[in-house]
Design a protein around this motif. Structure first.
Motif, short mmCIF file in Angstrom:
data_model
loop_
_atom_site.label_atom_id
_atom_site.label_comp_id
_atom_site.label_asym_id
_atom_site.label_seq_id
_atom_site.Cartn_x
_atom_site.Cartn_y
_atom_site.Cartn_z
N MET A 1 18.28 39.10 37.72
CA MET A 1 18.01 40.58 37.42
C MET A 1 16.60 40.50 36.45
O MET A 1 15.67 41.48 36.89
N MET B 1 11.22 41.05 44.43
CA MET B 1 12.27 41.64 44.33
C MET B 1 13.48 41.26 45.01
O MET B 1 14.60 41.15 44.57
N ILE C 1 24.82 44.62 36.00
CA ILE C 1 24.12 44.17 37.31
C ILE C 1 23.87 45.47 38.24
O ILE C 1 22.77 45.84 38.72
N LEU D 1 17.14 40.23 43.57
CA LEU D 1 18.45 41.03 44.23
C LEU D 1 19.13 39.98 44.80
O LEU D 1 20.43 39.96 44.74
N SER E 1 16.51 50.44 38.82
CA SER E 1 15.32 49.94 39.23
C SER E 1 14.97 50.52 40.31
O SER E 1 13.64 50.74 40.72
N THR F 1 21.53 48.05 36.73
CA THR F 1 20.16 47.88 36.66
C THR F 1 19.53 47.87 38.10
O THR F 1 18.36 48.39 38.13
N PHE G 1 13.98 40.38 39.19
CA PHE G 1 13.89 41.78 39.96
C PHE G 1 13.12 42.82 39.20
O PHE G 1 12.36 43.59 39.39
N GLN G 2 13.52 42.71 37.84
CA GLN G 2 12.79 43.75 36.78
C GLN G 2 11.14 43.48 36.82
O GLN G 2 10.44 44.18 37.00
N PHE H 1 29.77 43.58 32.55
CA PHE H 1 28.82 42.54 33.13
C PHE H 1 28.44 43.11 34.39
O PHE H 1 27.03 43.16 34.93
N LYS I 1 22.62 35.21 37.65
CA LYS I 1 22.48 36.56 37.95
C LYS I 1 21.69 37.09 37.08
O LYS I 1 20.75 38.02 37.53
N LEU I 2 21.72 36.69 35.75
CA LEU I 2 20.81 37.37 34.92
C LEU I 2 19.42 37.17 35.28
O LEU I 2 18.48 37.82 35.01
N MET J 1 20.97 38.45 42.23
CA MET J 1 22.00 39.14 41.42
C MET J 1 23.32 39.29 42.21
O MET J 1 24.45 39.49 41.54
#
Lengths: 492, 155, 511
Positions: free
Chosen positions: B46, B26, C173, B30, C180, C176, B49-50, C169, B42-43, B33
């Protein structure tokens, strides 16, 4: 004692109802002013209808639904409110007549907006006068600030805009910053009650420190009363047309300020509680300071309206000073001073406006020798000045007398001295104007003829100012009604 | 190795290693991101992270020596025979007769099915948006985009 | 019939969204009518839900999705739960959605050309999501619904210009991360309690007396952090101003009043329903102190940032940041008045933000400039629009009888009761700053020169010279504006009964 009645509601609403009428006849000035007159006379008539009931010691009230838990929007007419409403609405008639002459004489723009805002302000003033609890008072107080803003900034030029900015920022700012929290604090301390009572909303458990802070917050927060350091809106508001300065800034707006302070002293705290907590002295000092300093500043002002504005600040502080003595004579004097100062000061403003309409002169130094040209106006000015100074045979003498008695009764010799000094200063900044006008010759230009023709302002201007000048005289001769209403306040 | 660290690892990290892994993942996500300049990076952050959270949930449902939670035969005939009014009693019976330690907890897995769907759609949408950004700015570097947006910046 | 209301509120716009997409291929012109009808029906149902819940017979509506029975006293399936608080917020959401759809009649075609059906589908899905968030009684389901609203709002914002895409965008970020965090918190709760139903979580927490347990405390912190991010609580507010300011106008007008407010509702719900006042306020007394000071910071910073802007939409978005501070602070003051006041502020802030955003959008549209100088002389040019704007602005400042005054009244009295003077001062400070901001605008609108008009024309002559008036916008925009400003006043007048209902509902929860 307390009686339900619709008359307070009608009295309040009549000037509100005039607004659509004024708007409707905006193309026909005569009909438009006719409606204002009609509303003004109806209002005065209804106040006279209530007068005998109030003199019997009854209290008339009218309630709308509760708007916050335990607090309705409520009208409650008692002696003090009656006195104030009487003064404001009788002077409204005269001011309407006067503004007719003034506005048309100067061919001012936006006359419809002017009269609409005037009617709105009067409604708000009556709302304050009749308010039965602090919240109602506060709401109408704010409405008055907002509805007078277009009047103050009437000319719309740069000066008017900056004047208007000072006006709103002082009045709205202080009321939101000080009055609102103080009011909510009272609401919480009193267990959800804000109604004006004969006793006190608060009890001694509030403590001296908190009590002093709340009292100061109220007194300074109602900045319409012009206490220093929140006084500078008043001289700045003098950019308004003179009828506005006359009615609003000698009578309605500023008196609403001191009226609110009176209400806080007598209806929220109760003079006994303030005496017990021993917190009035600070208010006295602030008021005394304001009296002296504003009088000194008034001496230096050459612009007549600004001089009068500073004089008003001083005179308003008299009223606050009178209440802070916490004696019945002091409170009576204060209530009386609301009426007598109103008549005196409105006369002076009317004169200032008449001089401006007739000659275009704004400055004291230009008015030397004007007495020959405008004898009636300058005589009225003399009457008004004498009333403000407090010399018999003018109404101002009574209120000053009682204020003085109040000071002695409260054993506040220093304050009595302040009153005397201030009276001398009043003489110094007011009397030279009529004296120079009558006894000195205007600076001669070469080749100008000796004779000066009489050239007064239009009749619509001269008549009201003569009436108010004579009114000041009558208040000296027949002060009973004022006393009676003022003393209803101090009687338990 | 220092004995203090050794006991720490033994007592805290080993029994709870799944939590440690999820926290580390995580944090990586983070970090990406927040600090990465490139929008696609960044994605990716993400997504990590998820996924970390999904792993956390899934690991919660694990039991030692447990089986897949598919219950066959058990109590099903019995269930059909009872009418609706006594349904609660019958389910109680089922509970009583099933040894819950034998089966992994299915609920977190089910929840994560939804979370995966959510994550995928977020990622898809974000990619679509970054496509739009690329079309109008011609770059995916955040500082360059901001530079172009600044008044006076060339565009 | 009444018992099916909660699910119907969700289903109608859900199917509305589907129909709009299907219809959009053949008859794009029908999309507006379809979504108007579906949202109209939905808001009508939610209105009846409010009445049903208030009527006394039904205090709380419960609806088991899929008809799952209870087992061992635990809920197995997802449950919808509507009490008076939820009913009020749901009504606010659907009604704002409905009115906003009226507003979008001409704007949708102009601002999202070619994507009109998708716009209407997304906005309806967004409403489904928001209503679901408010009604659901399942902690995980709440997460899914939060993500549904987020996904739709990312897409809606990105429909704007290229700056909107970038803002969207950033929002993805931050959103999310927020969602989360919330999910992690729920995971911890699930580990300790073994259930996801909000009532059951509370029950288990109480039965097993888990209050002191570290996981529960961590869960609470994670959930709060997540919710704060989603509601743009300072300093987590970075995504909000750009996202709302650059989105298409009819998206901004819908999201600005509702999204943050619904998240505040979630926060209050988590605090009151899951954890309970005792845990939140008493177990860790430092928390309240810290959070209130953070909200003071939010109020002050939001106000000052708004003061520094010259773009009207940016001003309004920063004011939202300040208003979020009001609500967070209010609900963390350890007493009932604060929570109820914060809750009342959810409604009143939704009304006034809606009003101001519509008015600002209209003005930006007509004048073609979003800076404050767009307001020059507007009182004469667009008097009707300015009346609407004025009502909203006075409410922001907090003058009676608008609802902004009363919410401020309740919040300040809560602050005084709790003895938290910092919070009281912050509220007053923000009032004063709002007064400066809006009176600066009024002054421009009142005195500002009208370009192209000679100076000797005075306002009252505008009847004689009709050409100095800019044409007012069509009714489809003015009507929403007046509904919004009317509700600002109505909420103010009704504040007493609303406040009593809210207090009663909160009290019911805490006993």
């Amino acid at each position: 004692m307390t009686e339900f009645s619709f008359i307070p509601l009608f009295t309040w609403i009549v000037s509100l109802l005039a607004v659509p009428g004024i708007l409707l006849f905006r193309k026909r000035p005569d009909a438009r002013e006719g409606i204002t007159f009609l509303a003004a006379f109806l209002k005065l008539g209804m106040i006279f209808m209530m007068l005998p009931l109030i003199r019997e010691g009854k209290i008339l009230c009218f309630k709308f639904g509760e708007i916050l838990p335990g607090i309705p929007i409520e009208f409650r007419v008692d002696g003090l409110g009656m006195l104030f409403a009487l003064v404001a609405s009788s002077l409204w008639i005269l001011t309407t007549l006067y503004s007719l002459g003034y506005m048309r004489g100067l061919k001012e723009h936006d006359q419809t907006r002017f009269f609409v805002c005037f009617a709105l302000s009067l409604s708000a003033t009556i709302g304050v006068a009749f308010a039965g609890n602090l919240l109602t008072l506060y709401i109408f107080y704010e409405i008055l600030s907002l509805s007078t803003y277009p009047l103050v900034t009437h000319h719309g030029d740069k000066e008017a805009r900056s004047g208007g900015r000072t006006y709103l920022s002082h009045l709205l700012g202080t009321s939101v910053a000080f009055v609102l929290p103080a009011m909510i604090y009272c609401y919480w301390k009193s267990g959800g009650d804000l109604n004006f009572t004969d006793g006190s909303l608060l009890s001694t458990n509030i403590g001296s420190d908190a009590g002093l802070i709340v009292l100061l917050a109220f007194t300074l927060g109602f900045a319409k009363s012009g206490l220093m350091p929140f006084h500078s809106w008043l001289p700045n508001a003098m950019v308004a047309p003179t009828p506005v300065s006359a009615l609003l800034h000698a009578v309605a707006v500023v008196k609403v300020g001191v009226f609110c302070v009176l209400r806080v002293f007598t209806g929220v705290f109760g003079t006994d509680l303030i005496a017990e907590l021993d917190i009035a002295a600070v208010i006295s000092y602030v008021a005394a300071f304001t009296i002296i300093v504003s009088s000194l500043i008034a001496l230096t002002q050459d612009n007549l309206k600004r001089r009068l504005a500073f004089s008003t600040i001083g005179q308003l502080a008299y009223i606050v000073l009178g209440v802070s003595f916490l004696t019945s004579n002091g409170v009576t004097g204060s209530a009386m001073h609301i009426a007598t100062h109103a008549f005196g000061k409105i006369t002076l403003f009317f004169c200032a406006g008449a001089i401006f309409v007739a000659t275009g002169k704004k400055y004291v130094s230009q008015m030397v020798g004007l007495g020959r040209q405008m004898p009636v106006t300058m005589l009225a000015f003399l009457f008004g000045s004498l009333s403000i100074i407090g010399l018999p045979p003018f109404g101002g003498a009574w209120s000053k007398w009682y204020l003085f008695l109040g000071a002695l009764e409260a054993d506040q010799l220093a304050m009595a001295v302040v009153l005397i000094i201030s009276s001398i200063l009043n003489i110094a900044y007011l009397l030279p104007i009529p004296i120079n006008a009558f006894f000195r010759r205007p600076p001669q230009e070469d080749g100008q003829a000796e004779t000066i023709e009489i050239k007064e302002a239009p009749m619509a201007c001269v008549v009201p100012l003569s009436i108010t000048a004579v009114g000041g005289l009558l208040l000296f001769l027949f002060p009973e009604l004022g006393f009676e209403l003022a003393q209803l306040l101090t009687k338990k | 190795m220092d004995p203090i660290i050794a006991t720490f690892i033994e007592e805290n990290i080993v029994p709870n290693f799944n939590y440690w892994i999820y926290v580390i993942l995580m944090m990586i996500g983070l970090y990406a991101m927040i600090t990465k300049n490139n929008l696609i990076k960044k994605l990716i952050g993400m997504a990590i992270f998820q996924t970390a959270i999904i792993l956390f949930y899934v690991s919660v449902g694990v039991k030692d020596a447990a089986n897949i939670p598919i219950i066959s035969h058990h109590g099903s005939e019995h269930h059909q025979m009872t009418d609706l009014s006594s349904e609660t009693d019958s389910t109680k019976e089922i509970h009583n007769t099933i040894d819950k330690d034998k089966y992994a907890n299915p609920l977190p897995h089910v929840l994560m099915l939804t979370a995966i769907v959510v994550g995928v759609s977020t990622l898809g949408l974000a990619l679509a948006i970054s496509q739009k950004i690329y079309k109008s700015f011609g770059t995916l570097e955040e500082d360059e985009i901001l530079n172009k947006l600044r008044p006076g910046g060339h565009d | 019939m009444t018992e099916h209301f909660p699910v119907l509120i969700l289903l109608v716009p859900l199917f509305g969204a589907l129909i709009v997409v299907l219809l959009g291929r053949e008859r794009p012109d029908q999309c507006w009518v379809t979504s108007l009808i579906s949202l109209g029906v939905s808001s009508l149902i939610s209105f009846f839900t409010v009445i049903a819940v208030l009527s006394g017979k039904v205090q709380t509506l419960r609806y088991r999705m899929g008809g799952w029975p209870e087992s061992d006293g635990y809920e197995v399936g997802i449950e919808l739960r509507v009490d008076i608080l939820a009913a009020l917020v749901v009504f606010a959401v659907t009604f704002v959605g409905f009115v906003n759809t009226i507003y979008s009649k001409t704007r949708a075609g102009a601002e999202v050309r070619g994507k009109v059906p998708f716009f209407y589908a997304l906005i309806q899905l967004l409403i489904v999501g928001l209503c679901g968030i408010v009604m659901t009684n399942d902690a995980f389901n709440l997460y899914v619904l939060i993500e549904i609203t987020s996904l739709t709002s990312y897409a809606l914002i990105a429909m704007g210009n290229r700056r909107a895409a970038l803002s969207s965008f950033n929002y993805v970020i931050m959103g999310t991360i927020g969602a989360s965090f919330y999910l992690i918190g729920v995971g911890y709760l699930y580990i300790k309690t073994g259930t996801l139903n909000i009532d059951d979580i509370r029950m288990v927490l109480e039965q097993k007396n888990l209050w002191e347990h570290q996981s529960i405390i961590v869960a609470f912190i994670f959930i709060m952090l997540g919710v704060w991010t989603k509601m743009a609580f300072f300093p987590l507010h970075g995504w909000l101003p750009n996202a709302y300011a650059y989105a298409p106008s009819m998206t901004g007008t819908f999201m600005a009043p509702l999204m943050t407010k619904v998240m505040v509702y979630v926060m209050i719900r988590v605090m009151v329903w899951i954890f309970g006042n005792e845990f939140v306020y008493s177990s860790q007394p430092m928390w309240g102190e810290i959070v209130i000071w953070m909200s003071v910071l939010a109020i002050v910073a939001g106000s000052l940032l708004a003061l520094a802007r010259t773009d009207i939409k940016k001003i309004l978005t920063y004011l939202i940041v300040a208003e979020v501070g009001y609500m967070v602070g209010g609900s963390w003051l350890a007493d009932g008045v604060g929570q109820a006041g914060a809750f009342y502020h959810i409604l009143s802030d939704a009304a006034m933000t809606f009003c101001l955003f519509i008015a600002a959008s209209i003005i930006v549209l007509r004048v073609g400039d979003s800076r404050v100088n767009a307001f020059d002389g507007l009182f004469r040019k667009m008097p009707l629009t300015m009346i609407g704007f004025t009502v909203g602005a006075l409410s922001m400042i907090g003058l009676p009888p608008t609802c902004g005054f009363f919410s401020k009244w309740y919040l300040i009295s809560a602050g005084i009761e709790a003895g938290h003077w910092g919070y009281v001062c912050a509220l007053i400070f923000s009032s004063l700053v709002n007064a400066v901001i809006f009176f600066r605008i009024f002054e421009r609108a009142y005195f500002g020169k009208i370009s192209g008009v000679k100076e000797d024309h005075f306002p009252s002559d505008s009847d004689a010279n009709p050409d100095i008036r800019i044409k007012e916008v069509p009714w489809s925009m003015l009507v929403p504006l007046f509904i919004a400003s009317g509700s600002v006043l109505l909420l103010g007048i009704m504040n007493r009964s609303l406040f009593e209902w809210i207090q009663a509902a909160l009290k019911m929860m805490n006993t």
